[in-house]
Design an enzyme around this catalytic site. Structure first.
Site, PDB file in Angstrom:
ATOM      1  N   GLN A 114      14.826  71.947 -97.714  1.00 50.48           N
ATOM      2  CA  GLN A 114      13.604  72.345 -97.006  1.00 50.48           C
ATOM      3  C   GLN A 114      12.700  71.130 -96.811  1.00 50.48           C
ATOM      4  OE1 GLN A 114      12.028  76.397 -98.325  1.00 50.48           O
ATOM      5  NE2 GLN A 114      12.939  75.609-100.181  1.00 50.48           N
ATOM      6  N   ASN A 115      13.094  70.005 -97.387  1.00 51.06           N
ATOM      7  CA  ASN A 115      12.221  68.836 -97.385  1.00 51.06           C
ATOM      8  C   ASN A 115      12.369  68.032 -96.100  1.00 51.06           C
ATOM      9  OD1 ASN A 115      11.503  69.710 -99.870  1.00 51.06           O
ATOM     10  ND2 ASN A 115      12.731  68.219-100.993  1.00 51.06           N
ATOM     11  N   ILE A 116      11.316  67.323 -95.790  1.00 45.72           N
ATOM     12  CA  ILE A 116      11.268  66.537 -94.552  1.00 45.72           C
ATOM     13  C   ILE A 116      11.276  65.051 -94.878  1.00 45.72           C
ATOM     14  CG2 ILE A 116      10.060  68.339 -93.262  1.00 45.72           C
ATOM     15  CD1 ILE A 116       7.425  66.760 -93.826  1.00 45.72           C
ATOM     16  N   ASP A 117      11.548  64.709 -96.154  1.00 49.03           N
ATOM     17  CA  ASP A 117      11.278  63.353 -96.641  1.00 49.03           C
ATOM     18  C   ASP A 117      12.451  62.384 -96.551  1.00 49.03           C
ATOM     19  OD1 ASP A 117      12.956  64.063 -98.843  1.00 49.03           O
ATOM     20  OD2 ASP A 117      11.229  64.730-100.017  1.00 49.03           O
ATOM     21  N   HIS A 132      13.715  72.251 -92.215  1.00 45.53           N
ATOM     22  CA  HIS A 132      12.346  72.091 -91.701  1.00 45.53           C
ATOM     23  C   HIS A 132      12.158  70.786 -90.941  1.00 45.53           C
ATOM     24  CE1 HIS A 132      10.988  75.122 -94.994  1.00 45.53           C
ATOM     25  NE2 HIS A 132      11.483  75.702 -93.936  1.00 45.53           N
ATOM     26  N   GLY A 223      14.121  73.085-107.428  1.00 44.39           N
ATOM     27  CA  GLY A 223      12.725  72.887-107.031  1.00 44.39           C
ATOM     28  C   GLY A 223      12.288  73.673-105.818  1.00 44.39           C
ATOM     29  N   SER A 225      10.361  77.271-104.657  1.00 44.21           N
ATOM     30  CA  SER A 225       9.608  78.419-105.172  1.00 44.21           C
ATOM     31  C   SER A 225      10.192  79.735-104.676  1.00 44.21           C
ATOM     32  CB  SER A 225       8.143  78.314-104.751  1.00 44.21           C
ATOM     33  OG  SER A 225       8.066  78.346-103.345  1.00 44.21           O
ATOM     34  N   PRO A 250      11.131  73.892-113.510  1.00 48.27           N
ATOM     35  CA  PRO A 250      10.359  74.094-114.740  1.00 48.27           C
ATOM     36  C   PRO A 250       9.827  75.514-114.847  1.00 48.27           C
ATOM     37  CG  PRO A 250       9.366  72.367-113.350  1.00 48.27           C
ATOM     38  CD  PRO A 250      10.516  72.929-112.590  1.00 48.27           C
TER      39      PRO A 250
HETATM   40  P1  NAD Z   1       7.042  74.848-103.235  1.00 46.54           P
HETATM   41  O1  NAD Z   1       5.919  73.876-103.347  1.00 46.54           O
HETATM   42  O2  NAD Z   1       6.761  76.210-102.724  1.00 46.54           O
HETATM   43  O3  NAD Z   1       7.672  75.032-104.707  1.00 46.54           O
HETATM   44  C1  NAD Z   1       8.000  73.938-105.472  1.00 46.54           C
HETATM   45  C2  NAD Z   1       8.944  74.371-106.570  1.00 46.54           C
HETATM   46  O4  NAD Z   1       9.350  73.216-107.263  1.00 46.54           O
HETATM   47  C3  NAD Z   1       8.291  75.307-107.600  1.00 46.54           C
HETATM   48  O5  NAD Z   1       9.206  76.330-107.954  1.00 46.54           O
HETATM   49  C4  NAD Z   1       8.019  74.379-108.778  1.00 46.54           C
HETATM   50  O6  NAD Z   1       8.055  75.055-110.035  1.00 46.54           O
HETATM   51  C5  NAD Z   1       9.166  73.409-108.647  1.00 46.54           C
HETATM   52  N1  NAD Z   1       8.940  72.099-109.249  1.00 46.54           N
HETATM   53  C6  NAD Z   1       7.791  71.412-109.412  1.00 46.54           C
HETATM   54  N2  NAD Z   1       8.026  70.211-109.990  1.00 46.54           N
HETATM   55  C7  NAD Z   1       9.367  70.146-110.193  1.00 46.54           C
HETATM   56  C8  NAD Z   1      10.238  69.169-110.743  1.00 46.54           C
HETATM   57  N3  NAD Z   1       9.770  68.005-111.204  1.00 46.54           N
HETATM   58  N4  NAD Z   1      11.567  69.428-110.780  1.00 46.54           N
HETATM   59  C9  NAD Z   1      12.064  70.611-110.316  1.00 46.54           C
HETATM   60  N5  NAD Z   1      11.277  71.571-109.783  1.00 46.54           N
HETATM   61  C10 NAD Z   1       9.955  71.349-109.725  1.00 46.54           C
HETATM   62  O7  NAD Z   1       8.204  74.165-102.441  1.00 46.54           O
HETATM   63  P2  NAD Z   1       9.339  74.814-101.578  1.00 46.54           P
HETATM   64  O8  NAD Z   1       9.966  75.989-102.203  1.00 46.54           O
HETATM   65  O9  NAD Z   1      10.178  73.689-101.110  1.00 46.54           O
HETATM   66  O10 NAD Z   1       8.460  75.337-100.383  1.00 46.54           O
HETATM   67  C11 NAD Z   1       8.889  75.141 -99.259  1.00 46.54           C
HETATM   68  C12 NAD Z   1       8.041  74.160 -98.427  1.00 46.54           C
HETATM   69  O11 NAD Z   1       7.686  72.927 -98.996  1.00 46.54           O
HETATM   70  C13 NAD Z   1       8.883  73.777 -97.309  1.00 46.54           C
HETATM   71  O12 NAD Z   1       8.239  74.238 -96.174  1.00 46.54           O
HETATM   72  C14 NAD Z   1       8.999  72.264 -97.308  1.00 46.54           C
HETATM   73  O13 NAD Z   1       9.088  71.815 -95.983  1.00 46.54           O
HETATM   74  C15 NAD Z   1       7.775  71.908 -97.967  1.00 46.54           C
HETATM   75  N6  NAD Z   1       7.551  70.604 -98.563  1.00 46.54           N
HETATM   76  C16 NAD Z   1       8.383  69.534 -98.429  1.00 46.54           C
HETATM   77  C17 NAD Z   1       8.095  68.332 -99.060  1.00 46.54           C
HETATM   78  C18 NAD Z   1       9.013  67.169 -98.942  1.00 46.54           C
HETATM   79  O14 NAD Z   1       9.551  66.870 -97.899  1.00 46.54           O
HETATM   80  N7  NAD Z   1       9.243  66.478-100.069  1.00 46.54           N
HETATM   81  C19 NAD Z   1       6.946  68.206 -99.820  1.00 46.54           C
HETATM   82  C20 NAD Z   1       6.096  69.314 -99.926  1.00 46.54           C
HETATM   83  C21 NAD Z   1       6.415  70.488 -99.303  1.00 46.54           C
END
Ligand code: NAD
Length: 279
Positions: A114-117, A132, A223, A225, A250
């Site tokens: 789901q990440n865009i990174d 995404h 990771g 939600s 976590p």
């Molecule tokens: P979310 O923020 O809804 O949930 C994050 C999940 O990760 C939670 O369950 C949390 O407990 C868990 N978490 C937190 N720290 C952690 C760690 N160190 N190790 C493992 N798990 C950990 O994120 P989601 O479910 O991906 O929500 C989806 C949205 O987030 C998407 O739309 C996505 O595009 C977007 N998003 C992407 C990025 C990115 O590209 N890195 C960053 C932020 C959000």
């Protein structure tokens, strides 16, 4: 080694086809804030507090909301774009991304993120479906690819935005700063390839990701939600076709086996344990 880790490793070891489904949590230890974690979970440090606590979805994560916010609170929009971009521009893959890349080399693995990174690709993963989109890709309004930016270019944009946050005329200057995303003027309007709320998921990534989930023996969710639909349906699709689902997070997560802990800590342990007895 805990019983859960031993059991999860056996499932991965015996799987012919694996899907790794990742969300914002896998990149948290690369310095990219998640969207939904509570600010308290980050010791009150505002720079890493959950994203949507600071930038409400309805104001910043839909195209109509974003356009309205640009008129009403332009400086906040510059701040929002900067907060999405700057951590990604600086990020490097962490041990979880590297472990998944290693797993892909050893086993038939599809990564659905789901990440865009772009951190899975930066760690060497190849079969990556980006539901995404990607902040590095520039597309036309009907999502045809135009060009790709690299991390250094994103970093330069982030630095310009940082300056603009404090100056005058934020929106015109922001449009100029992000012109490599927009292709302003001479090449028509382009956009970063991002799925906002209300947009359809990227294709063919979603169709490929769903097909992989329906065909796999084991889905490892890291990771996520699980509240963002329809992406959150992937573990369900895997499960209803007989796959076992392992979650690394976590926070308590619904799965056949929940491995409690951080992605960077637990994922390498799982991959090492799963592949250790391979001949
Ligand atoms: P979310 O923020 O809804 O949930 C994050 C999940 O990760 C939670 O369950 C949390 O407990 C868990 N978490 C937190 N720290 C952690 C760690 N160190 N190790 C493992 N798990 C950990 O994120 P989601 O479910 O991906 O929500 C989806 C949205 O987030 C998407 O739309 C996505 O595009 C977007 N998003 C992407 C990025 C990115 O590209 N890195 C960053 C932020 C959000």
């Amino acid at each position: 080694m805990s019983n859960e880790l031993r059991e999860a490793a056996a499932i991965v070891r015996n799987a012919a086809k694996i899907v790794v489904f990742t969300g914002a949590g896998i990149s948290a230890e690369s310095g990219i804030p998640t969207f939904r974690d509570e600010p308290e979970a980050h010791s009150g440090n505002d720079d890493t507090a959950g994203f949507w606590h600071r930038f409400p979805v309805e104001e910043f994560a839909t195209w109509p909301g974003l356009i309205r916010s640009a008129r009403q609170q332009p400086r906040r929009v510059v701040e929002f774009v900067h907060h999405v971009l700057a951590p990604i521009a600086d990020a490097r893959p962490n041990p979880a991304h590297h472990a998944i890349s290693y797993l892909e080399q050893e086993r038939s693995t599809t990564i659905v993120t789901q990440n865009i990174d772009g951190l899975h690709q930066a760690a060497g993963s190849v079969n990556v479906q980006e539901l995404h989109g990607s902040i590095f890709e520039v597309v036309t309004r009907d999502r045809r690819p135009v060009r790709e930016l690299d991390r250094a270019q994103l970093s330069r944009i982030a630095k310009r935005l940082e300056r603009i946050r404090r100056g005058w005329l934020p929106i015109p200057r922001m449009l100029w700063a992000v012109r490599r995303w927009l292709g302003l003027g001479w090449r028509g309007l382009h956009l970063p390839n991002l799925v906002l709320f209300g947009d359809a998921l990227c294709e063919p990534d979603w169709t490929r990701g769903l097909a992989a989930a329906e065909a796999c023996d084991c889905l490892i969710q890291i990771g996520c939600s699980g509240v963002v639909l329809p992406a959150a349906m992937l573990p369900l699709a895997a499960k209803s076709n007989g796959a076992r689902v392992i979650a690394i997070d976590p926070q308590p997560t619904e799965a056949d086996i929940w491995l409690s802990g951080s992605a960077a800590q637990v994922t390498p342990q799982l991959v090492a344990a799963a592949l250790s007895r391979q001949s």
